[in-house]
Design a protein around this motif. Sequence first.
Motif, PDB file in Angstrom:
ATOM      1  N   ILE A   1     -32.132 -23.756   2.663  1.00  0.00           N
ATOM      2  CA  ILE A   1     -32.661 -25.049   3.095  1.00  0.00           C
ATOM      3  C   ILE A   1     -34.175 -25.068   2.896  1.00  0.00           C
ATOM      4  N   SER A   2     -34.660 -26.166   2.321  1.00  0.00           N
ATOM      5  CA  SER A   2     -36.087 -26.276   2.030  1.00  0.00           C
ATOM      6  C   SER A   2     -36.561 -27.713   2.174  1.00  0.00           C
ATOM      7  N   ASP A   3     -37.858 -27.849   2.458  1.00  0.00           N
ATOM      8  CA  ASP A   3     -38.452 -29.183   2.502  1.00  0.00           C
ATOM      9  C   ASP A   3     -38.856 -29.649   1.105  1.00  0.00           C
ATOM     10  N   ALA A   4     -38.734 -28.790   0.111  1.00  0.00           N
ATOM     11  CA  ALA A   4     -38.978 -29.162  -1.286  1.00  0.00           C
ATOM     12  C   ALA A   4     -37.684 -28.910  -2.063  1.00  0.00           C
ATOM     13  N   ARG A   5     -37.780 -28.332  -3.240  1.00  0.00           N
ATOM     14  CA  ARG A   5     -36.573 -28.123  -4.050  1.00  0.00           C
ATOM     15  C   ARG A   5     -35.739 -26.932  -3.609  1.00  0.00           C
ATOM     16  N   GLY A   6     -36.376 -25.960  -2.978  1.00  0.00           N
ATOM     17  CA  GLY A   6     -35.639 -24.793  -2.508  1.00  0.00           C
ATOM     18  C   GLY A   6     -35.522 -23.679  -3.521  1.00  0.00           C
ATOM     19  N   GLU A   7     -36.311 -23.748  -4.591  1.00  0.00           N
ATOM     20  CA  GLU A   7     -36.242 -22.710  -5.626  1.00  0.00           C
ATOM     21  C   GLU A   7     -36.665 -21.343  -5.091  1.00  0.00           C
ATOM     22  N   THR A   8     -37.708 -21.312  -4.276  1.00  0.00           N
ATOM     23  CA  THR A   8     -38.201 -20.037  -3.744  1.00  0.00           C
ATOM     24  C   THR A   8     -37.119 -19.340  -2.935  1.00  0.00           C
ATOM     25  N   ALA A   9     -36.537 -20.045  -1.990  1.00  0.00           N
ATOM     26  CA  ALA A   9     -35.493 -19.450  -1.154  1.00  0.00           C
ATOM     27  C   ALA A   9     -34.278 -19.074  -1.988  1.00  0.00           C
TER      28      ALA A   9
ATOM     29  N   ALA B   1     -29.554 -21.956  18.665  1.00  0.00           N
ATOM     30  CA  ALA B   1     -28.625 -22.608  19.594  1.00  0.00           C
ATOM     31  C   ALA B   1     -27.208 -22.642  19.020  1.00  0.00           C
ATOM     32  N   MET B   2     -27.114 -22.740  17.696  1.00  0.00           N
ATOM     33  CA  MET B   2     -25.806 -22.771  17.038  1.00  0.00           C
ATOM     34  C   MET B   2     -25.248 -21.365  16.797  1.00  0.00           C
ATOM     35  N   GLY B   3     -26.069 -20.350  17.044  1.00  0.00           N
ATOM     36  CA  GLY B   3     -25.629 -18.975  16.824  1.00  0.00           C
ATOM     37  C   GLY B   3     -25.573 -18.591  15.360  1.00  0.00           C
ATOM     38  N   ILE B   4     -26.381 -19.246  14.529  1.00  0.00           N
ATOM     39  CA  ILE B   4     -26.405 -18.957  13.098  1.00  0.00           C
ATOM     40  C   ILE B   4     -27.649 -18.130  12.790  1.00  0.00           C
ATOM     41  N   PRO B   5     -27.471 -16.917  12.265  1.00  0.00           N
ATOM     42  CA  PRO B   5     -28.641 -16.109  11.912  1.00  0.00           C
ATOM     43  C   PRO B   5     -29.444 -16.789  10.807  1.00  0.00           C
ATOM     44  N   SER B   6     -30.776 -16.643  10.879  1.00  0.00           N
ATOM     45  CA  SER B   6     -31.620 -17.281   9.877  1.00  0.00           C
ATOM     46  C   SER B   6     -32.814 -16.411   9.528  1.00  0.00           C
ATOM     47  N   ILE B   7     -33.324 -16.665   8.325  1.00  0.00           N
ATOM     48  CA  ILE B   7     -34.514 -15.975   7.844  1.00  0.00           C
ATOM     49  C   ILE B   7     -35.520 -17.024   7.403  1.00  0.00           C
ATOM     50  N   ASP B   8     -36.700 -16.992   7.994  1.00  0.00           N
ATOM     51  CA  ASP B   8     -37.809 -17.849   7.599  1.00  0.00           C
ATOM     52  C   ASP B   8     -38.557 -17.109   6.489  1.00  0.00           C
ATOM     53  N   LEU B   9     -38.415 -17.568   5.259  1.00  0.00           N
ATOM     54  CA  LEU B   9     -39.003 -16.870   4.122  1.00  0.00           C
ATOM     55  C   LEU B   9     -40.467 -17.219   3.867  1.00  0.00           C
ATOM     56  N   LEU B  10     -40.938 -18.321   4.411  1.00  0.00           N
ATOM     57  CA  LEU B  10     -42.293 -18.777   4.103  1.00  0.00           C
ATOM     58  C   LEU B  10     -43.265 -18.629   5.277  1.00  0.00           C
ATOM     59  N   GLY B  11     -42.801 -18.895   6.477  1.00  0.00           N
ATOM     60  CA  GLY B  11     -43.670 -18.906   7.652  1.00  0.00           C
ATOM     61  C   GLY B  11     -44.484 -17.644   7.872  1.00  0.00           C
ATOM     62  N   PRO B  12     -43.860 -16.460   7.871  1.00  0.00           N
ATOM     63  CA  PRO B  12     -44.647 -15.243   8.097  1.00  0.00           C
ATOM     64  C   PRO B  12     -45.729 -15.025   7.044  1.00  0.00           C
TER      65      PRO B  12
ATOM     66  N   PRO C   1     -18.355 -16.262   8.107  1.00  0.00           N
ATOM     67  CA  PRO C   1     -19.683 -15.756   8.476  1.00  0.00           C
ATOM     68  C   PRO C   1     -20.736 -16.583   7.735  1.00  0.00           C
ATOM     69  N   MET C   2     -21.845 -16.897   8.427  1.00  0.00           N
ATOM     70  CA  MET C   2     -22.879 -17.752   7.848  1.00  0.00           C
ATOM     71  C   MET C   2     -24.266 -17.223   8.166  1.00  0.00           C
ATOM     72  N   ALA C   3     -25.209 -17.620   7.321  1.00  0.00           N
ATOM     73  CA  ALA C   3     -26.630 -17.375   7.567  1.00  0.00           C
ATOM     74  C   ALA C   3     -27.413 -18.465   6.854  1.00  0.00           C
ATOM     75  N   VAL C   4     -28.650 -18.668   7.297  1.00  0.00           N
ATOM     76  CA  VAL C   4     -29.538 -19.652   6.684  1.00  0.00           C
ATOM     77  C   VAL C   4     -30.817 -18.948   6.259  1.00  0.00           C
ATOM     78  N   PHE C   5     -31.231 -19.207   5.018  1.00  0.00           N
ATOM     79  CA  PHE C   5     -32.538 -18.787   4.514  1.00  0.00           C
ATOM     80  C   PHE C   5     -33.304 -20.078   4.280  1.00  0.00           C
ATOM     81  N   HIS C   6     -34.518 -20.162   4.803  1.00  0.00           N
ATOM     82  CA  HIS C   6     -35.234 -21.430   4.675  1.00  0.00           C
ATOM     83  C   HIS C   6     -36.706 -21.257   4.346  1.00  0.00           C
ATOM     84  N   THR C   7     -37.243 -22.315   3.726  1.00  0.00           N
ATOM     85  CA  THR C   7     -38.670 -22.416   3.439  1.00  0.00           C
ATOM     86  C   THR C   7     -39.128 -23.811   3.850  1.00  0.00           C
ATOM     87  N   PHE C   8     -39.934 -23.854   4.893  1.00  0.00           N
ATOM     88  CA  PHE C   8     -40.521 -25.105   5.370  1.00  0.00           C
ATOM     89  C   PHE C   8     -42.029 -24.925   5.448  1.00  0.00           C
TER      90      PHE C   8
END
Length: 133
Positions: free
Chosen positions: A22-30, A95-106, A73-80
């Motif tokens: 999931i991305s706020d742009a095209r999502g190519e990086t993620a 809250a949904m119990g879905i593991p996620s990785i913020d690829l851009l924020g850190p 099983p699910m996970a989300v990788f995102h760039t916002f």
Amino acid sequence: MATLDLSTDNLVEDVKPLVFVISDARGETAYVVVRAAAAQFPDDAIEIVRLSNADSLDKVKEFLSSHVDNDRPMAVFHTFSDKNLRRDVRHELDAMGIPSIDLLGPAITVLSTLTGTEPSNKIGAYRDQLEQQ
């Protein structure tokens, strides 16, 4: 989500994990990062579903409500780019119990600390830089 049957130590269902990019742009990086990680596993080990131009929490929630499959099983990788949207999405996923990785924020946080400046939070900033070269 698929569960572990402790009596046999096997997955109750043999299902392919679902990874949302999931991305706020095209999502190519993620997408590239997820594909690079997935290359360490057998072909077609995961299914990747992308959401581009997710510039609001409502868009992310709408996407998730129509794509989440609790039997997999699910996970989300995102760039916002926007820190508030990153935070809100993280809270929603937690809250949904879905593991996620913020690829851009850190990375943005570290660079902001190093440079002593605030980020622009501009969506598609990297793509714009590439187009100007």
